[in-house]
Design an enzyme around this catalytic site. Structure first.
Site, PDB file in Angstrom:
ATOM      1  N   HIS A 342       0.862  -1.198   0.000  1.00  0.00           N
ATOM      2  CA  HIS A 342       0.000   0.000   0.000  1.00  0.00           C
ATOM      3  C   HIS A 342       0.893   1.241   0.000  1.00  0.00           C
ATOM      4  O   HIS A 342       1.710   1.438   0.885  1.00  0.00           O
ATOM      5  CB  HIS A 342      -0.891   0.002   1.244  1.00  0.00           C
ATOM      6  CG  HIS A 342      -2.142   0.810   1.087  1.00  0.00           C
ATOM      7  ND1 HIS A 342      -2.134   2.132   0.700  1.00  0.00           N
ATOM      8  CD2 HIS A 342      -3.450   0.483   1.261  1.00  0.00           C
ATOM      9  CE1 HIS A 342      -3.374   2.585   0.645  1.00  0.00           C
ATOM     10  NE2 HIS A 342      -4.194   1.603   0.976  1.00  0.00           N
ATOM     11  N   HIS A 465      -8.969  -8.128 -24.265  1.00  0.00           N
ATOM     12  CA  HIS A 465      -9.573  -8.094 -25.597  1.00  0.00           C
ATOM     13  C   HIS A 465     -11.016  -8.592 -25.569  1.00  0.00           C
ATOM     14  O   HIS A 465     -11.905  -7.967 -26.175  1.00  0.00           O
ATOM     15  CB  HIS A 465      -8.739  -8.961 -26.552  1.00  0.00           C
ATOM     16  CG  HIS A 465      -9.228  -8.942 -27.962  1.00  0.00           C
ATOM     17  ND1 HIS A 465     -10.162  -9.832 -28.449  1.00  0.00           N
ATOM     18  CD2 HIS A 465      -8.912  -8.126 -29.003  1.00  0.00           C
ATOM     19  CE1 HIS A 465     -10.391  -9.579 -29.721  1.00  0.00           C
ATOM     20  NE2 HIS A 465      -9.652  -8.549 -30.085  1.00  0.00           N
ATOM     21  N   ASN A 469     -11.641  -4.431 -19.132  1.00  0.00           N
ATOM     22  CA  ASN A 469     -11.173  -4.339 -17.757  1.00  0.00           C
ATOM     23  C   ASN A 469     -12.368  -4.555 -16.834  1.00  0.00           C
ATOM     24  O   ASN A 469     -13.209  -3.676 -16.676  1.00  0.00           O
ATOM     25  CB  ASN A 469     -10.536  -2.961 -17.520  1.00  0.00           C
ATOM     26  CG  ASN A 469      -9.956  -2.816 -16.122  1.00  0.00           C
ATOM     27  OD1 ASN A 469     -10.267  -3.580 -15.216  1.00  0.00           O
ATOM     28  ND2 ASN A 469      -9.104  -1.822 -15.938  1.00  0.00           N
TER      29      ASN A 469
END
Length: 539
Positions: A342, A465, A469
């Protein structure tokens, strides 16, 4: 540019873009070009922070002392008894124990049994992945890139300049013509409503969970832990409560709802489920990872906020974990390692992906122009920490010797150049890679920095593809791709790497328990044979 420091120039890459024939002005009829300057990931080879290497070794020592002590004990024992015949060995054992009274022998045995019991009780339970499911929307939601632009135009929310910008982003995104979006994005009405968000959430979450329960034959009432992560849509009651209500789960279920944690939250959710399973024996845990596209649709003109519109698509994954020993025989994978990084303490990292409002008060996700550089730093930190946990002995020795050399001679001194860190070959640590399918640019940079082959990145590029996302669930669509291709064999190690807002980067490593045959239910079954040829055609 000429005055820019050499180190800064190395983080930039140039791309010549053909803008077509000029239609008006003094250059009418002439071919025009522009030069696009992009930031690249920092070169991992020249910028390793060794404190994260030491952190990795700290994890290794804390959890693996037995790796060093057991071989030593075996060697000592072997040296002691190896030269004795069987009769001499038994005589020596009898002569040694005959000198002790019964109370001493019983006390020793009791102490030995107690020590073994404490060891096995305090030892972390093995966490098994029984199966997982990835939601595949119906063809009603499928859009080509051109249809996507037409939906955006139909909504009446964008001017031609914004539409053209989104078109250019899509052309270089790595996204194909079969991704899924809610049809509501073409509506002139406001799509960021609770009704729209709940409708999309119900479709993707229940679709994935229905398939998971069907594949595993586990009843919803048998689930003891539920962890759901969705970054931007967080209604009240929560999405996890919605799942409990829909499946009528039991009243003492341990339920968690993670919000605002970005595309790496899927690994965080697995980490939380693991901790809950360590504390609750003989339990099942379900992890659900998703994001709502329609609810987060940005209708304004700020280009940094238009980028998420182009990349994010509908998707959801559901994973069933178990700590029950009797599930060993039917499990697909065993959880090996989780490493979390983080960078939120740094202001640039904290604001690199930032939910905000534009000048017209439209809500959206603002993407910093430094995102690739910031993300690269977090990824570098994460994999440097992960290295000592997963690399083979040959790479460990080189890694460790570099650490010692850097500590002793790292400054270089005088005119001597600083010691160059050694970046291990991660292809020796893993057979399969599931790196978050964020964008084509990010995957290209990861491939360059980690020296991965096209085959190593095939699953990530195929998901980008075919499905776009899908945020925190993308690594599971990649795992599904590997299974559909029947590439996972017994003993194979799979690395899932997620990264997103915060800025966070998280890794999880799975080890295959058996050869994985092509599942009967899988989102790739109708198209997997077309890959990777579609990626090669795309170039």
């Amino acid at each position: 540019m000429a005055n820019m420091a050499g180190g800064e120039q190395e983080l930039l890459s140039t791309e010549i873009v053909n803008r077509g024939i000029e239609s008006s002005g003094p250059d009418a009829g002439s071919m025009t070009f522009s030069v696009r300057v992009r930031r690249r990931l920092p070169d991992f080879v020249n910028s390793v922070n060794l404190k994260y290497v030491k952190l990795g070794y700290h994890y290794l020592i804390n959890h693996g002392v037995y790796l060093a002590t057991i071989p030593v004990l075996v060697l000592v024992f072997g040296a002691e008894v190896g030269s004795l015949r069987r009769e001499e060995l038994w005589r020596k054992i009898w002569d040694t124990t005959a000198g002790y009274d019964l109370a001493s022998v019983v006390a020793f045995l009791a102490l030995f049994v107690f020590t073994l019991s404490v060891y096995f009780m305090s030892r972390p339970r093995s966490i098994y992945l029984l199966d997982f499911a990835c939601f595949k929307p119906t063809d009603d939601f499928k859009v080509t890139k051109e249809e996507f632009i037409e939906l955006a135009r139909k909504s009446g929310k964008f001017d031609e300049e914004s539409l053209e910008f989104q078109r250019r982003i899509l052309e270089s995104s790595g996204i194909g013509d079969e991704t899924y979006v809610p049809k509501s994005i073409g509506s002139p009405e406001n799509t960021a409503t609770m009704k729209e968000g709940r409708a999309e959430a119900s479709a993707v979450i229940f679709g994935a969970l229905d398939e998971l329960f069907e594949k595993t034959q586990v009843r919803p009432k048998d689930v003891g832990v539920l962890v759901l992560n969705c970054s931007l849509f967080n209604p009240t009651p929560s999405l996890s409560a919605m799942v409990i209500n829909h499946y009528k789960m039991r009243g003492n279920i341990l339920s968690f709802n993670l919000g605002g944690m970005g595309c790496s939250a899927g690994v965080i959710a697995v980490d939380l489920a693991r901790d809950m399973l360590q504390a609750n024996p003989s339990s099942y845990a379900v992890v659900v990872s998703t994001e709502m596209v329609g609810y987060n649709w940005y209708p304004g003109k700020d280009r940094s906020m238009l980028i998420p519109n182009c990349y994010f698509r509908m998707g959801c994954s559901a994973v069933l974990l178990s700590n029950r020993r009797r599930d060993y025989g039917r499990a697909k994978y065993r959880l090996e390692h989780i490493v979390r990084t983080h960078k939120g303490a740094d202001d640039r990292s904290f604001r690199s992906i930032y939910q905000d409002e534009d000048g017209e008060k439209f809500k959206g996700i603002k993407i910093s122009k430094d995102l690739v550089e910031i993300g690269g730093d977090a990824i570098k930190t994460n994999i440097t920490t992960l290295g000592p946990l997963v690399l083979p002995l040959s790479e460990q020795l080189l890694f460790f010797s570099t650490l010692i050399w850097k500590l002793l001679f790292g400054g270089g001194g005088g005119n001597s150049p600083p010691a160059k860190p050694y970046i291990p070959d991660y292809k020796l640590a893993f057979e399969h890679f599931c790196l978050h399918a964020a964008s084509k640019t990010v995957l290209d940079e990861l491939q360059r920095n980690l020296k991965l082959s096209d085959e190593n990145l095939e699953a990530s590029r195929a998901v980008l593809h075919r499905f776009g996302n899908t945020s925190s669930s993308s690594v599971w669509y990649e795992m599904a791709y590997l299974e559909a291709k029947e590439r996972v064999k017994r003993g194979d190690r799979v690395w899932q790497l997620g990264f997103g807002s915060g800025f966070k980067c998280n890794s999880v490593v799975w080890k295959s328990m058996r050869r994985i045959r092509r599942p009967l239910r899988n989102p790739w079954l109708d198209c997997v044979e077309r890959y990777p040829s579609l990626l090669e055609f795309q170039g």
